[in-house]
Design an enzyme around this catalytic site. Structure first.
Site, PDB file in Angstrom:
ATOM      1  N   ASP A   1       0.818  -1.224   0.000  1.00 27.36           N
ATOM      2  CA  ASP A   1       0.000   0.000   0.000  1.00 27.36           C
ATOM      3  C   ASP A   1       0.847   1.267   0.000  1.00 27.36           C
ATOM      4  O   ASP A   1       2.068   1.216   0.166  1.00 27.36           O
ATOM      5  CB  ASP A   1      -0.960  -0.002   1.213  1.00 27.36           C
ATOM      6  CG  ASP A   1      -0.265  -0.375   2.518  1.00 27.36           C
ATOM      7  OD1 ASP A   1       0.971  -0.322   2.578  1.00 27.36           O
ATOM      8  OD2 ASP A   1      -0.973  -0.728   3.475  1.00 27.36           O
TER       9      ASP A   1
ATOM     10  N   HIS B   1      -6.841  -4.401  10.517  1.00 26.63           N
ATOM     11  CA  HIS B   1      -6.618  -4.224   9.077  1.00 26.63           C
ATOM     12  C   HIS B   1      -5.343  -4.927   8.621  1.00 26.63           C
ATOM     13  O   HIS B   1      -4.392  -5.095   9.380  1.00 26.63           O
ATOM     14  CB  HIS B   1      -6.652  -2.750   8.655  1.00 26.63           C
ATOM     15  CG  HIS B   1      -5.480  -1.906   9.020  1.00 26.63           C
ATOM     16  ND1 HIS B   1      -5.604  -0.612   9.477  1.00 26.63           N
ATOM     17  CD2 HIS B   1      -4.149  -2.140   8.995  1.00 26.63           C
ATOM     18  CE1 HIS B   1      -4.415  -0.102   9.692  1.00 26.63           C
ATOM     19  NE2 HIS B   1      -3.509  -1.004   9.415  1.00 26.63           N
TER      20      HIS B   1
END
Ligand code: GLP
Length: 259
Positions: free
Chosen positions: A70, A143
């Protein structure tokens, strides 16, 4: 899931680095590339130190191909807050990886180019025969990558919104909440689950509750890391703090590496 508990994060990080190094050594010996999915955050920093050491001692990383999970959006690559900066600082600039084998989501691209970029990233992973080992940290809210609670199990790489909890947890790096980006580009849960092998690390008591939910809780999208229970080759690497809430009746399933 294989759950390994180490005395501290240093010994756990060394183990994670050895798992990767063994794969690289094996693939080097048969002239094949090793495709790694890489994570940022404080969790893998010691693992990267160990990998740098392993590389200096002679294990070549010239055939590794890396895909980062990410990047914040928007984000300048040159910013010290960017994951580009982090990856070069903590790992990439210290090893013999080829520049063209480094893939990190681009936080500088225009909004309208994001979906095309994400499709190409996914395609590029597939073209290289998929990720051999995906390294993960664990957010306090469960997450993985930036797949926040509510993420779908079949999500692919996309632009995502950061949760309030994640943005608050990131304040120390950005100085104040206003400076914390509200969005990111992240591999999806499906992108992660498609890896052959997954190595998740978590350190410290503050992660103990979410580690327990990830390993012992029901598989559900409110804890995206719980989807890992459905993967057939996951190793969870913990220290005594992060493992401290695990159910004692399941402790036989946990290989304790405490010395
Ligand atoms: C960030 C990253 C994740 C990372 C998580 C945990 O949000 N996008 O990939 O796993 O935070 O961070 P830390 O390792 O600092 O606890």
């Amino acid at each position: 899931m294989e759950v390994l508990v180490f005395e501290n994060k240093e010994s756990g990080s060394l183990y994670a680095a050895q798992v990767i190094a063994n794969k690289v050594l094996m693939n080097n010996s048969i002239n094949e590339d090793t495709v790694l999915g890489l994570a940022t955050g404080s969790t893998p920093i010691d693992m990267y130190k160990e990998l740098i050491d392993i590389n200096k001692k002679g294990v070549s990383f010239s055939r590794i191909i890396t895909y980062n999970l990410d990047e914040y959006y928007p984000m300048n690559m040159s910013s010290s807050h960017s994951y580009h900066y982090y990856m070069h600082d903590h790992f990439l600039q210290h090893v013999d990886i080829h520049e063209e084998n480094i893939f990190i989501p681009d936080g500088e691209i225009k909004e309208e180019e994001i979906s095309g970029f994400c499709e190409e990233y996914e395609w590029s992973i597939k073209k290289n025969n998929g990720i051999d080992i995906q390294v993960l940290g664990l957010g306090l809210n469960g997450h993985i990558g930036f797949n926040e609670p509510g993420a779908s199990k079949n999500s692919l790489m996309q632009k995502v919104k950061l949760s309030d909890e994640t943005r608050t947890a990131t304040i120390p790096h950005f100085g104040n909440k206003e400076n914390v980006p509200k969005q990111a580009i992240s591999m999806g849960v499906r992108t992660i689950l498609d890896a052959d092998q997954i190595v998740l690390m978590a350190w410290g008591k503050e992660k103990a509750e979410i580690v327990k939910e990830c390993i012992e809780g029901n598989v559900n999208k409110n804890v995206p890391a719980s989807f890992l229970q459905e993967h057939n080759n996951v190793t969870i690497i913990l220290d005594s703090g992060s493992a401290s809430r695990l159910d004692k009746s399941r402790i036989s399933q946990v290989e304790t590496k405490l010395s």
